[in-house]
Motif scaffolding. Structure first.
Motif, PDB file in Angstrom:
ATOM      1  N   VAL A  64       0.794  -1.008   0.013  1.00  0.00           N
ATOM      2  CA  VAL A  64      -0.060  -0.048   0.061  1.00  0.00           C
ATOM      3  C   VAL A  64       0.860   1.201  -0.159  1.00  0.00           C
ATOM      4  O   VAL A  64       0.711   2.170  -0.506  1.00  0.00           O
ATOM      5  N   ALA A  65       1.929   1.184   0.729  1.00  0.00           N
ATOM      6  CA  ALA A  65       2.786   2.337   0.715  1.00  0.00           C
ATOM      7  C   ALA A  65       3.725   2.724  -0.674  1.00  0.00           C
ATOM      8  O   ALA A  65       3.624   3.692  -0.997  1.00  0.00           O
ATOM      9  N   GLU A  66       4.038   1.312  -1.330  1.00  0.00           N
ATOM     10  CA  GLU A  66       4.557   1.729  -2.491  1.00  0.00           C
ATOM     11  C   GLU A  66       3.607   2.404  -3.326  1.00  0.00           C
ATOM     12  O   GLU A  66       4.147   3.076  -4.371  1.00  0.00           O
ATOM     13  N   LEU A  67       2.203   1.988  -3.440  1.00  0.00           N
ATOM     14  CA  LEU A  67       1.415   2.286  -4.372  1.00  0.00           C
ATOM     15  C   LEU A  67       0.792   3.774  -4.194  1.00  0.00           C
ATOM     16  O   LEU A  67       0.368   4.254  -5.028  1.00  0.00           O
ATOM     17  N   GLY A  68       0.855   4.070  -2.997  1.00  0.00           N
ATOM     18  CA  GLY A  68       0.152   5.366  -2.810  1.00  0.00           C
ATOM     19  C   GLY A  68      -1.282   5.447  -3.064  1.00  0.00           C
ATOM     20  O   GLY A  68      -1.839   4.323  -2.693  1.00  0.00           O
TER      21      GLY A  68
END
Length: 118
Positions: A64-68
């Motif tokens: 989730v953090a990588e995708l924003g």
């Protein structure tokens, strides 16, 4: 083609559906938020494990953090891609939005041909 076969109202209905499904109106989730999103992706990993009879490894928070901030379906697609790659190749992969870009949806020529309706 919807316009030609079924009229203006049908064309508008189809355009509205696809705009809602993958357009700028798609629901989005703020980055690294949404406990429900995290739970859903964890459950998706569990289902993947059951389907392929393995113990899935997926760092949902990192994904989730990588995708924003993205449409929910982008998180689902990213999770499935990451799980498939981990299962098949035993490799971790960092997913990026460019790898998950939705293709333009349009009718194929002849899809609603008269022959198909008979």
């Amino acid at each position: 083609m919807a316009d030609a076969r079924f009229g203006e109202a049908a064309r508008r209905d189809m355009e509205n559906f696809f705009d809602r499904a993958i357009g700028s109106d798609s629901p989005v989730v703020a980055p690294v938020g949404g406990d429900i999103l995290m739970e859903m992706l964890d459950a998706l990993a569990d289902v993947h494990g059951i389907a392929y009879d393995w113990i899935p490894v997926l760092d949902v928070e990192a994904l989730v953090a990588e995708l924003g901030s993205q449409p929910i379906r982008t998180y689902v697609r990213a999770a499935l891609e990451a799980l498939d790659i981990r299962y098949i190749y035993n490799e971790n992969v960092k997913m990026t939005v460019t790898e998950l870009t939705e293709q333009a949806l349009e009718e194929e020529d002849g899809f609603l041909s008269e022959a198909d309706c008979e």
